[in-house]
Structures are given as C-alpha cells and as structure tokens.
Design an enzyme around this catalytic site. Structure first.
Site, PDB file in Angstrom:
ATOM      1  N   GLY A   1      26.238  80.805  28.319  1.00 55.85           N
ATOM      2  CA  GLY A   1      25.770  81.232  29.629  1.00 55.85           C
ATOM      3  C   GLY A   1      26.505  82.428  30.178  1.00 55.85           C
ATOM      4  O   GLY A   1      25.932  83.215  30.934  1.00 55.85           O
TER       5      GLY A   1
ATOM      6  N   LYS B   1      23.966  69.624  22.873  1.00 55.24           N
ATOM      7  CA  LYS B   1      24.545  69.709  24.215  1.00 55.24           C
ATOM      8  C   LYS B   1      23.781  68.789  25.150  1.00 55.24           C
ATOM      9  O   LYS B   1      22.557  68.896  25.272  1.00 55.24           O
ATOM     10  CB  LYS B   1      24.496  71.148  24.734  1.00 55.24           C
ATOM     11  CG  LYS B   1      25.252  71.353  26.051  1.00 55.24           C
ATOM     12  CD  LYS B   1      25.429  72.822  26.361  1.00 55.24           C
ATOM     13  CE  LYS B   1      26.340  73.032  27.565  1.00 55.24           C
ATOM     14  NZ  LYS B   1      26.622  74.465  27.805  1.00 55.24           N
TER      15      LYS B   1
ATOM     16  N   TYR C   1      33.911  78.235  31.848  1.00 56.07           N
ATOM     17  CA  TYR C   1      32.969  79.216  32.402  1.00 56.07           C
ATOM     18  C   TYR C   1      33.287  79.420  33.884  1.00 56.07           C
ATOM     19  O   TYR C   1      33.852  80.431  34.268  1.00 56.07           O
ATOM     20  CB  TYR C   1      31.532  78.741  32.195  1.00 56.07           C
ATOM     21  CG  TYR C   1      30.444  79.678  32.715  1.00 56.07           C
ATOM     22  CD1 TYR C   1      30.601  80.421  33.873  1.00 56.07           C
ATOM     23  CD2 TYR C   1      29.232  79.809  32.062  1.00 56.07           C
ATOM     24  CE1 TYR C   1      29.617  81.271  34.355  1.00 56.07           C
ATOM     25  CE2 TYR C   1      28.231  80.659  32.539  1.00 56.07           C
ATOM     26  CZ  TYR C   1      28.437  81.380  33.688  1.00 56.07           C
ATOM     27  OH  TYR C   1      27.463  82.219  34.165  1.00 56.07           O
TER      28      TYR C   1
ATOM     29  N   SER D   1      19.503  71.822  29.738  1.00 53.30           N
ATOM     30  CA  SER D   1      19.480  72.689  30.913  1.00 53.30           C
ATOM     31  C   SER D   1      18.461  72.157  31.916  1.00 53.30           C
ATOM     32  O   SER D   1      17.342  71.809  31.536  1.00 53.30           O
ATOM     33  CB  SER D   1      19.114  74.125  30.524  1.00 53.30           C
ATOM     34  OG  SER D   1      18.865  74.898  31.687  1.00 53.30           O
TER      35      SER D   1
END
Length: 363
Positions: free
Chosen positions: A78, A234, A337, A191
């Site tokens: 990302g 994921k 992140y 997601s």
C-alpha cells in the site's frame, strides 16, 4: 535513532509533511514517494543513506519460507503500490518490501479524497481502492530492478471491473505476469475497499482461488531455477476466531506458505477523541487502534498452527516495543506502514536496534 532524532521528526518534519496539499494526506504521500523514487535512481545516494541508517547484523537475519531476509522489518503493501522506490526503502533499512496491491487491469481507485489522518489516535482511514498502474507495468519495473537489493514480495488483488465470479482468472493473470520477479506473492482477499473482495475469504471461494494459483505456481516453478514461489494469504482483522480457523484449514490444504495478519479494519470500536466526521469516513482503519486486534490474531494463528506456519505481523506497529510484542506474539516477520507516517523513516532502525537488545526475539 535516539530520542532526539525521533522528536526532530515528530515536531520538525512531520508538521511540514502534514501541511502539504493543504493537509491532504494523499498529496503528502505522493510527494514523499516521488522524492524516494528520485533517490532510488542514484546508487551513490542510496549507498550513503544506507550507511547512515541501516543496521547490518547477522543476529537480525531471518530465513522465512525459504527466503533469506537481512532483518525482519518490512514495508507493508500500500505504501509503494507500483514499486517505484524499492532501492530507497532498502537504503532506509527495511529487510524487505511488499509492493502492491496490484491488479491485472490498471485502475485509478476510488474518488478523492480517500485517505484521512486521525492524528489524535495515530491512525489512518483509507478507501484507496487499489489504485495502481497494473500488473504488466509493475512486472516491467521489477524486471529492470533485478537483482533487487532486498526481497520484494508482491501483493495481488482483484480488479474492480472484474465480476466476482471471474476473480480467479483476474488473480491468475497478475500472478503469471509477476511470478518471475517476486520473492513471495501475497494474495489480498481482505481489503475492505473493493466491493465483494472479502467474500473471497469464505472457505469455498478461497479454496478455488488457491487451487488455481497453486496450479500455476507449480507449472511456472518447473521452468524457474527458484521453483514455485511461497504464497501467503492476507486476512482481515474483522474475521471471527472461528472464521480464521476455517481460513487456516483451507490454507493448509493448499500448501500456503504463510499468513499476513492483518489488513485494515472496518471497525471503529474504541476510536475516541477524534472528529466524528472523520471517524465516520468509509474505508479501512490502520494504525495505533489496530495493534491489540492484530496481536490477538497473530497469537491465535501461532497457537492454532503450533508455531509452524510463518506469520507476517502487521497492524499498529509504531514503536520498537510494538515490534517486539508482535514478534513475541508469534510473528516471523513484521511490516509497518502507518507507523512510518507518524514516527518517520528511521523507525526500521529503531525496531532493529531493539531486537538486538532482546534475546527473546533474536533468531
């Protein structure tokens, strides 16, 4: 990085970044990534930065899924979807980078604004929608980079224009294009920003997807000197413990090499002290509020698999102590992140330094 350097970023650099684009978080992201991409073009500059920031110590080295990593601190998917700044990330001391999530078809993502800061909670909300230049573009860029300075994982997802019933073919197209250049391939089925994507975590749908990808993996691996690539799945933090156990069963049946835990959450539980209008924005929440749930999921996976399945722990890692807790919970590797946004580019060095002083998490 000592305390004074951390404070310099927090009170000197971060306020400037947060004001870019009249406070628009995505503008700051784009400009920072552009600078890192420029740095990546200069071997001398990368070498100099690496000399100043990277900790090189054999005690940090890990071999996970058959891949040697110089240290266990990675960049989460990302941040650099199109892989434009990999040499710069390596210079900043990351042990690996996960690029993407990338889709078969190039796509602009969701309308802006789509990235929001919640500084009171050291969090972000994003509904980016897999904005990326497409798998073919990423494959060309990675081909030019070979050999990569650090292991590069590739996260793949479903194109928005692809109906859910055709998702397998969409994933397979990306997989086949990116296979030659990936140290591992992450299957993003979690997601919250692509309609219907999380349905692919359901046992039957995940089983069909993994069977198809492992078929291609075996076929491509027969003619590649490195063999098949490790496939990692994921997962979302919003899955129940029972659902996570079902996912693990499917993954075990299809030779999945590891789990990335976790993606962003759609929950706003415990999110206090922030502008209610921001908290109500649609999208996935990342950062400090996610750490407790991410740790729970990592511990659960480690317990259910007897610590035999590699786990990449991600979610709310903002400090060296957070990184140590994630490794102690059972993660083989960790990713950051949002912590990078709030604590700066020397966070990998701080975490690696902490690992060296804690024998429990040294390999």
């Amino acid at each position: 990085m000592n305390r004074s350097e951390a404070l310099f970023y927090r009170y000197g650099i971060r306020p400037i970044l947060f004001r870019l684009g009249r406070g628009d978080a995505e503008t700051a992201h784009e400009r920072t990534l552009h600078i890192l991409a420029l740095i990546s073009r200069s071997r001398l500059l990368c070498k100099t930065i690496g000399y100043l920031t990277t900790i090189r110590d054999q005690r940090l080295q890990r071999t996970v899924c058959g891949i040697p990593f110089p240290n266990p601190v990675g960049l989460a998917a990302g941040m650099d979807k199109d892989g434009v700044a990999i040499p710069a990330w390596a210079a900043l001391g990351f042990g690996f980078v996960e690029v993407g999530t990338v889709t078969h078809h190039p796509q602009p993502g969701n309308p802006r604004p789509r990235l929001f800061r919640l500084p009171e909670q050291e969090a972000l909300i994003n509904r980016m929608g897999f904005n990326n230049q497409g798998a073919a573009s990423l494959a060309r860029r990675l081909a030019r980079l070979q050999p990569a300075p650090i292991p590069v994982g590739v996260s793949i997802g479903k194109s928005k224009i692809t109906p859910l019933e055709q998702a397998i073919d969409d994933y397979r197209a990306s997989f086949r294009q990116l296979f030659p250049y990936a140290a591992y391939i992450a299957i993003n089925v979690s997601s919250p920003n692509t309609p219907g994507l999380r349905q692919l975590q359901d046992a039957d749908q995940l089983r069909a997807l993994l069977a198809a990808l492992q078929h291609d993996n075996a076929e491509l691996g027969r003619t590649d000197q490195r063999g098949p690539r490790p496939l990692l799945v994921k997962i979302a933090p919003d899955l129940s413990d029972t659902a996570i156990e079902e996912v693990l069963t499917v993954c075990a049946d299809h030779g999945v090499a590891g789990i990335i835990a976790t993606n962003t959450t759609i929950s706003r539980e415990g999110l206090t002290g922030v502008d209610p209008r921001l908290a109500a924005e649609a999208g996935g929440l990342s950062g400090r509020p996610l750490i407790a749930r991410a740790l729970h999921v990592v511990r659960l996976i480690a317990r259910l698999t007897g610590n035999r399945l590699p786990i990449i722990g991600v979610g709310g890692i903002h400090t060296p102590d957070d990184g140590l807790r994630m490794l102690e919970a059972g993660a083989s590797l960790i990713q950051i992140y949002t912590g990078l946004v709030y604590y700066g580019p020397l966070l990998p060095r701080r975490i690696n330094r902490a690992i060296l002083t804690h024998s429990k998490v040294q390999q």
